[in-house]
Design a protein around this motif. Structure first.
Motif, short mmCIF file in Angstrom:
data_model
loop_
_atom_site.label_atom_id
_atom_site.label_comp_id
_atom_site.label_asym_id
_atom_site.label_seq_id
_atom_site.Cartn_x
_atom_site.Cartn_y
_atom_site.Cartn_z
N THR A 66 0.84 -1.19 0.00
CA THR A 66 0.00 0.00 0.00
C THR A 66 0.88 1.25 0.00
OG1 THR A 66 -1.68 -1.19 1.22
CG2 THR A 66 -1.84 1.21 1.23
N SER A 67 0.55 2.22 -0.84
CA SER A 67 1.32 3.46 -0.87
C SER A 67 0.37 4.64 -0.67
CB SER A 67 2.05 3.61 -2.21
OG SER A 67 1.20 4.22 -3.17
N SER A 68 0.96 5.82 -0.49
CA SER A 68 0.16 7.04 -0.32
C SER A 68 0.04 7.81 -1.63
CB SER A 68 0.79 7.92 0.76
OG SER A 68 2.12 8.22 0.39
N LEU A 69 0.45 7.18 -2.74
CA LEU A 69 0.33 7.87 -4.03
C LEU A 69 -1.15 8.12 -4.34
CD1 LEU A 69 2.88 5.87 -6.22
CD2 LEU A 69 3.02 8.29 -5.61
N PRO A 70 -1.46 9.25 -4.97
CA PRO A 70 -2.86 9.51 -5.32
C PRO A 70 -3.33 8.54 -6.40
CG PRO A 70 -1.42 11.16 -6.28
CD PRO A 70 -0.56 10.32 -5.39
N PRO A 71 -4.62 8.22 -6.40
CA PRO A 71 -5.13 7.34 -7.46
C PRO A 71 -5.04 8.03 -8.80
CG PRO A 71 -6.94 8.24 -6.16
CD PRO A 71 -5.67 8.66 -5.48
N PRO A 72 -4.83 7.27 -9.87
CA PRO A 72 -4.76 7.89 -11.20
C PRO A 72 -6.14 8.34 -11.65
CG PRO A 72 -4.76 5.51 -11.41
CD PRO A 72 -4.71 5.80 -9.93
N ARG A 73 -6.15 9.30 -12.55
CA ARG A 73 -7.42 9.70 -13.18
C ARG A 73 -7.76 8.64 -14.23
NH1 ARG A 73 -9.56 12.11 -17.29
NH2 ARG A 73 -7.62 12.21 -18.45
N ARG A 74 -8.93 8.02 -14.07
CA ARG A 74 -9.23 6.88 -14.93
C ARG A 74 -10.54 7.09 -15.67
NH1 ARG A 74 -7.30 1.99 -14.46
NH2 ARG A 74 -9.38 1.13 -14.67
N ASP A 75 -10.51 6.84 -16.96
CA ASP A 75 -11.71 6.88 -17.80
C ASP A 75 -11.65 5.60 -18.64
OD1 ASP A 75 -13.46 7.12 -19.94
OD2 ASP A 75 -13.13 9.28 -20.20
N LEU A 76 -12.43 4.60 -18.24
CA LEU A 76 -12.29 3.28 -18.84
C LEU A 76 -12.52 3.29 -20.34
CD1 LEU A 76 -11.61 0.40 -18.17
CD2 LEU A 76 -14.03 -0.05 -17.71
N ALA A 77 -13.50 4.07 -20.79
CA ALA A 77 -13.77 4.13 -22.24
C ALA A 77 -12.55 4.69 -22.98
CB ALA A 77 -15.00 4.98 -22.51
N GLU A 78 -11.93 5.72 -22.39
CA GLU A 78 -10.75 6.33 -22.99
C GLU A 78 -9.56 5.35 -22.97
OE1 GLU A 78 -10.19 8.95 -24.59
OE2 GLU A 78 -8.05 9.34 -24.44
N ILE A 79 -9.41 4.62 -21.87
CA ILE A 79 -8.34 3.62 -21.78
C ILE A 79 -8.50 2.57 -22.88
CG2 ILE A 79 -7.46 1.70 -20.36
CD1 ILE A 79 -8.19 3.43 -17.88
N GLN A 80 -9.71 2.08 -23.03
CA GLN A 80 -9.95 1.03 -24.02
C GLN A 80 -9.79 1.56 -25.45
OE1 GLN A 80 -13.76 -0.54 -22.71
NE2 GLN A 80 -12.77 -1.92 -21.25
N ARG A 81 -10.15 2.82 -25.66
CA ARG A 81 -9.97 3.41 -26.99
C ARG A 81 -8.47 3.52 -27.32
NH1 ARG A 81 -8.72 7.81 -29.34
NH2 ARG A 81 -8.44 9.02 -27.44
N ARG A 82 -7.69 3.98 -26.33
CA ARG A 82 -6.25 4.10 -26.58
C ARG A 82 -5.60 2.74 -26.84
NH1 ARG A 82 -3.64 8.93 -22.88
NH2 ARG A 82 -5.23 10.47 -23.41
N LEU A 83 -6.06 1.71 -26.13
CA LEU A 83 -5.53 0.36 -26.36
C LEU A 83 -5.87 -0.11 -27.77
CD1 LEU A 83 -6.23 -1.48 -22.98
CD2 LEU A 83 -4.00 -0.95 -23.97
N THR A 84 -7.10 0.07 -28.15
CA THR A 84 -7.54 -0.38 -29.48
C THR A 84 -6.79 0.36 -30.57
OG1 THR A 84 -9.71 -0.81 -28.56
CG2 THR A 84 -9.55 -0.74 -30.95
N ASP A 85 -6.65 1.68 -30.39
CA ASP A 85 -5.98 2.49 -31.40
C ASP A 85 -4.48 2.18 -31.46
OD1 ASP A 85 -8.37 3.61 -31.89
OD2 ASP A 85 -7.93 5.58 -31.01
N GLY A 86 -3.89 1.85 -30.31
CA GLY A 86 -2.43 1.76 -30.24
C GLY A 86 -1.84 0.37 -30.23
N GLU A 87 -2.67 -0.67 -30.16
CA GLU A 87 -2.12 -2.01 -29.91
C GLU A 87 -1.41 -2.62 -31.11
OE1 GLU A 87 -4.89 -5.34 -29.40
OE2 GLU A 87 -6.48 -3.95 -29.91
N SER A 88 -1.69 -2.15 -32.32
CA SER A 88 -1.04 -2.71 -33.50
C SER A 88 0.48 -2.52 -33.39
CB SER A 88 -1.58 -2.03 -34.76
OG SER A 88 -0.84 -2.45 -35.88
N GLY A 89 1.23 -3.57 -33.63
CA GLY A 89 2.69 -3.46 -33.54
C GLY A 89 3.23 -3.50 -32.13
N THR A 90 2.37 -3.90 -31.18
CA THR A 90 2.82 -4.04 -29.79
C THR A 90 2.45 -5.44 -29.29
OG1 THR A 90 0.78 -3.46 -28.58
CG2 THR A 90 2.11 -1.63 -29.45
#
Ligand SMILES: [Zn+2]
Length: 265
Positions: A66-90
């Motif tokens: 457990t750490s005291s780092l702040p939670p990241p700002r998360r937008d699941l739809a945006e995360i999934q869009r970036r994965l879909t757009d960026g996953e080619s070649g990875t």
């Protein structure tokens, strides 16, 4: 019936030819076939602190703290869009599969570089004074891959975020090992590396192999995991001496999304 047997025999023969052909395609080079980190067979890491949980993860040795780092700002739809757009070649999907669909990464550390200590001397046979510099170059190489993490090299091991130490050999067929810790948000909060100077058999690895393994282990430090792609440094059995475009693009994608789950809970 005879025709069926003949067809089956033909299929088996064709398969045998295919396997032999594929095997011949593998590079005959033995230099960097150094059995890097076949991590899934490793036992759980010894706990550093009492409140840690530990698992033998798909990537080297992973523990949770457990750490005291702040939670990241998360937008699941945006995360999934970036994965879909960026996953080619990875090989991001291979990593997520090994992580239970969780992304692990450091917070941005460009302004406050991670402090790396590389053991400068060793009495172990075949230690070469040029090796610490090759390890530092491995960290710098990943910095040039475009991740928002900088490294600085310190002389005091007690004040480092990432110690790198030399070991003679491992009692299993690996040549390097990274232990890393993530917090409740999947921020990476600590890591350490051990690099062997000898194969499990006792024969020396040599500087080129040690440098390649160092590159592989720094990839783990940054949150990457293994790929089946032998052209990439993150292949469990390291066969190359530099990052592939897939290594770079995967690292960039890991750092383009926040840590934590990439799927609906
Ligand atoms: Zn590995």
């Amino acid at each position: 019936m005879k025709r069926l047997v003949a067809v089956l025999a033909l299929a088996v023969a064709a398969m045998a030819v295919f396997i032999v052909t594929q095997a011949r395609r593998l590079p005959p080079r033995a230099v960097l076939t150094v059995a890097a980190t076949v991590d899934t067979t490793l036992p759980p890491a010894p706990l550093a602190t009492g409140d840690s949980a530990s698992t033998a993860g798909a990537a080297d040795l992973v523990s949770v703290r457990t750490s005291s780092l702040p939670p990241p700002r998360r937008d699941l739809a945006e995360i999934q869009r970036r994965l879909t757009d960026g996953e080619s070649g990875t090989y991001i999907r291979e990593i997520l599969l090994q992580r239970g669909d969780n992304n692990a990464r450091w917070p941005d550390r460009q302004l406050e570089p991670l402090r790396v200590w590389v053991q400068p001397q060793s009495d172990i046979a075949d230690f070469d004074r040029s090796l610490p510099e090759r390890v530092r170059q491995a960290f710098d190489r990943w910095t040039r891959a475009g991740v928002p993490v900088a490294f600085t090299f310190v002389v005091d091991s007690a004040r480092s975020d990432i110690p790198v130490v030399w070991v003679d050999k491992f009692d299993m067929a690996i040549s390097g090992r990274t232990r890393w810790t993530h917090d409740q948000h999947w921020w990476i909060v600590g890591a350490s590396i051990e690099l062997a100077l000898h194969h499990q058999s006792g024969s020396p690895l040599g500087g080129d192999a040690v440098a390649a393994i160092a590159l592989h282990e720094v990839g783990h430090v940054l949150g990457l995991d293994h790929t089946m792609d032998e052209r990439s440094i993150m292949c469990a059995r390291v066969r190359v001496s530099d990052l592939s475009p897939a290594d770079e693009h995967t690292a960039q994608l890991v750092y383009s999304i926040p840590p934590g789950s990439v799927v609906n809970p």
